[in-house]
Scaffold this active site. Structure first.
Site, PDB file in Angstrom:
ATOM      1  N   HIS A  15      16.331  59.891   9.722  1.00  0.00           N
ATOM      2  CA  HIS A  15      15.732  61.184   9.389  1.00  0.00           C
ATOM      3  C   HIS A  15      14.493  61.045   8.505  1.00  0.00           C
ATOM      4  O   HIS A  15      13.618  61.910   8.538  1.00  0.00           O
ATOM      5  CB  HIS A  15      16.751  62.080   8.665  1.00  0.00           C
ATOM      6  CG  HIS A  15      17.687  62.797   9.592  1.00  0.00           C
ATOM      7  ND1 HIS A  15      18.746  62.170  10.189  1.00  0.00           N
ATOM      8  CD2 HIS A  15      17.710  64.079  10.024  1.00  0.00           C
ATOM      9  CE1 HIS A  15      19.394  63.050  10.947  1.00  0.00           C
ATOM     10  NE2 HIS A  15      18.786  64.213  10.862  1.00  0.00           N
ATOM     11  N   ASP A  33      20.003  58.173   6.298  1.00  0.00           N
ATOM     12  CA  ASP A  33      20.532  57.363   7.410  1.00  0.00           C
ATOM     13  C   ASP A  33      19.460  56.435   7.976  1.00  0.00           C
ATOM     14  O   ASP A  33      19.714  55.686   8.915  1.00  0.00           O
ATOM     15  CB  ASP A  33      21.117  58.262   8.516  1.00  0.00           C
ATOM     16  CG  ASP A  33      20.083  59.160   9.182  1.00  0.00           C
ATOM     17  OD1 ASP A  33      18.926  59.226   8.696  1.00  0.00           O
ATOM     18  OD2 ASP A  33      20.432  59.809  10.185  1.00  0.00           O
ATOM     19  N   HIS A  61      14.604  74.703   6.237  1.00  0.00           N
ATOM     20  CA  HIS A  61      14.255  75.245   7.564  1.00  0.00           C
ATOM     21  C   HIS A  61      13.147  76.269   7.385  1.00  0.00           C
ATOM     22  O   HIS A  61      13.296  77.442   7.723  1.00  0.00           O
ATOM     23  CB  HIS A  61      15.492  75.824   8.256  1.00  0.00           C
ATOM     24  CG  HIS A  61      16.456  74.757   8.701  1.00  0.00           C
ATOM     25  ND1 HIS A  61      16.318  74.093   9.889  1.00  0.00           N
ATOM     26  CD2 HIS A  61      17.551  74.227   8.103  1.00  0.00           C
ATOM     27  CE1 HIS A  61      17.300  73.210  10.021  1.00  0.00           C
ATOM     28  NE2 HIS A  61      18.059  73.266   8.946  1.00  0.00           N
ATOM     29  N   LEU A  77      16.186  65.398  16.310  1.00  0.00           N
ATOM     30  CA  LEU A  77      17.376  64.959  15.582  1.00  0.00           C
ATOM     31  C   LEU A  77      18.243  66.168  15.278  1.00  0.00           C
ATOM     32  O   LEU A  77      17.753  67.221  14.859  1.00  0.00           O
ATOM     33  CB  LEU A  77      16.981  64.266  14.275  1.00  0.00           C
ATOM     34  CG  LEU A  77      16.569  62.794  14.392  1.00  0.00           C
ATOM     35  CD1 LEU A  77      15.932  62.326  13.087  1.00  0.00           C
ATOM     36  CD2 LEU A  77      17.743  61.898  14.761  1.00  0.00           C
ATOM     37  N   GLY A 108      21.292  66.580  13.175  1.00  0.00           N
ATOM     38  CA  GLY A 108      22.311  66.109  12.243  1.00  0.00           C
ATOM     39  C   GLY A 108      22.514  64.619  12.427  1.00  0.00           C
ATOM     40  O   GLY A 108      21.809  63.955  13.202  1.00  0.00           O
ATOM     41  N   ALA A 134      17.702  71.703  14.663  1.00  0.00           N
ATOM     42  CA  ALA A 134      18.729  71.785  15.699  1.00  0.00           C
ATOM     43  C   ALA A 134      19.558  73.055  15.593  1.00  0.00           C
ATOM     44  O   ALA A 134      20.593  73.179  16.240  1.00  0.00           O
ATOM     45  CB  ALA A 134      19.632  70.567  15.600  1.00  0.00           C
ATOM     46  N   ASN A 138      12.855  67.021   6.183  1.00  0.00           N
ATOM     47  CA  ASN A 138      13.213  67.463   7.524  1.00  0.00           C
ATOM     48  C   ASN A 138      13.218  68.986   7.604  1.00  0.00           C
ATOM     49  O   ASN A 138      13.771  69.656   6.738  1.00  0.00           O
ATOM     50  CB  ASN A 138      14.591  66.900   7.923  1.00  0.00           C
ATOM     51  CG  ASN A 138      14.588  65.383   7.945  1.00  0.00           C
ATOM     52  OD1 ASN A 138      15.259  64.741   7.143  1.00  0.00           O
ATOM     53  ND2 ASN A 138      13.805  64.808   8.824  1.00  0.00           N
ATOM     54  N   ASP A 158      24.694  65.473   6.285  1.00  0.00           N
ATOM     55  CA  ASP A 158      24.364  66.392   7.391  1.00  0.00           C
ATOM     56  C   ASP A 158      25.118  65.941   8.642  1.00  0.00           C
ATOM     57  O   ASP A 158      24.624  66.051   9.764  1.00  0.00           O
ATOM     58  CB  ASP A 158      22.842  66.428   7.635  1.00  0.00           C
ATOM     59  CG  ASP A 158      22.393  67.653   8.423  1.00  0.00           C
ATOM     60  OD1 ASP A 158      23.198  68.579   8.636  1.00  0.00           O
ATOM     61  OD2 ASP A 158      21.220  67.676   8.838  1.00  0.00           O
TER      62      ASP A 158
END
Ligand SMILES: [Zn+2]
Length: 371
Positions: free
Chosen positions: A241, A238, A186, A295, A297, A134, A210, A262
């Protein structure tokens, strides 16, 4: 500050004690007898939670600068977070400067009912533009001079980089030598890129699984490098993710896996539209997403992370370490993340359903109605 004494099942580095803990700004003493908390109905007293990846909360985003970080530190304290890293997004240089200037001020001055801001986690812009998640597309290659300039604004405790970008591998070593925790994230890098980065001093992985290349048995990817070699990695528990099965895989493989939120501006807010850096994101059913469904965060808080880990079958002491002690150790902070004489009196009191009853930050009792 006069000393306070509270009683319950106290989680110490030596295990559970049933007894009393006395503290001012720091812990003065802990007295009691070794006990199995399952044998009584008393409260749990745990080290305060430590979150090394926080973008926002209560409608505010770290990238706004100004007082936003104070508002964010306050909402997370309401959920038991006693110290945190304010986390920036990939953005044009002037935007990052605004955020870091505000973070630097917050590091020097903690307000009432606020989690301690330990410094910044620079998440981008030194990432792979092919694995933005994102993050807006302002990704670029890093230089040591530029990072050193940013370091003058706020302590950069953690920096996320994609190691496969030309020039980054040598930089990993230089940044590690500056005292930063360099995290791989990333990234489209291969398993080999990950191994090389670890050999050059990288210390962790940003939201494991992720926004990184996945594990295939003939091409183990960045996830494979983490599972095979990492001592530390951060993970977002959570349950949106990362699948519970993947969380359990990581728990078996990475000794000091720790949890982060996050969390975004939408944390602690109703469903609707929010800003995440330069993106508009939508909160619905606990998830925060870009218009295309990616997604963006989370809305997680660390008290919920603890309950999620216990729900996955971790015992409470192990779950506590993964929302506190391991993160402190990762940053080299011996005075936080543990209930021991001389450490900061950062602690949370939980009832038997693991609901927060009280939060103390450096000995100051947090008003849990000050959202
Ligand atoms: Zn993030």
């Amino acid at each position: 500050m006069s000393d306070v004494t509270i009683q319950g099942n106290i989680l110490t580095p030596a295990g559970w004690l049933s007894g009393a803990i006395t503290f001012g700004e720091r812990i003065a003493g802990i007295h009691g007898a070794a006990a199995d908390p399952q044998q009584n109905g008393d409260d749990y007293i745990l080290p305060g939670f430590i979150d090394l990846h926080v973008h926002g909360g209560a409608g505010k985003d770290v990238m706004e600068g100004g007082d936003a970080v104070h508002t964010i530190a306050r909402i997370h304290a309401q959920h038991g977070t006693t110290s945190m890293l304010a986390t920036t997004m990939t953005a044009p240089p002037e935007d990052i400067d605004i955020a870091l200037t505000a973070i630097g001020k917050a590091v020097r001055q903690r307000g009432k009912n606020e989690a301690r801001v330990l410094g910044a986690h620079l998440e981008g812009p030194y990432i792979n533009s092919g694995k933005l998640g994102a993050q807006p597309n302002f990704a670029r290659a890093a230089t040591l001079a530029e990072v050193q300039r940013l370091e003058t604004m706020a302590p950069l405790r953690v920096i996320t980089v994609a190691p496969e970008i030309a020039g980054h591998l040598g930089l990993v070593r230089e940044l590690a030598d500056e005292g930063m925790r360099v995290q791989i994230g990333h990234t489209l890098g291969s398993y080999e890129d990950g191994v090389a980065a670890l050999e050059h001093g990288a210390a962790g992985f940003t939201h494991l699984f992720n926004a990184m290349s996945g594990l295939h048995h003939r091409e183990p990817g960045m996830v494979g490098a983490a599972l095979a070699h990492a001592e530390y990695a951060e993970l977002i528990p959570d349950l949106l993710h990362v699948h519970p099965g993947a969380i359990k895989t990581a728990l078996r493989a990475i000794p000091r896996l720790y949890c982060v939120t996050d969390s975004t501006a939408a944390t602690g807010m109703p469903d609707g539209e929010y800003m995440l850096g330069r993106h508009t994101v939508h909160k619905c059913m606990g998830g925060v997403r870009l218009p295309d469904g990616t997604l963006a965060g989370s809305t997680l808080t660390l008290d919920q992370a603890l309950r999620n880990l216990v729900g996955l079958g971790l015992d409470l002491a192990d779950a506590s370490a993964r929302v506190s002690t391991h993160a402190a150790d990762y940053l080299g902070l011996q005075e936080r993340g543990r209930l021991a004489p001389g450490a900061y009196a950062d602690l949370v009191v939980l009832d038997r359903d693991l609901k927060l009853k009280a939060v103390y930050i450096e000995g100051e009792r947090c008003d849990l109605n000050d959202a």
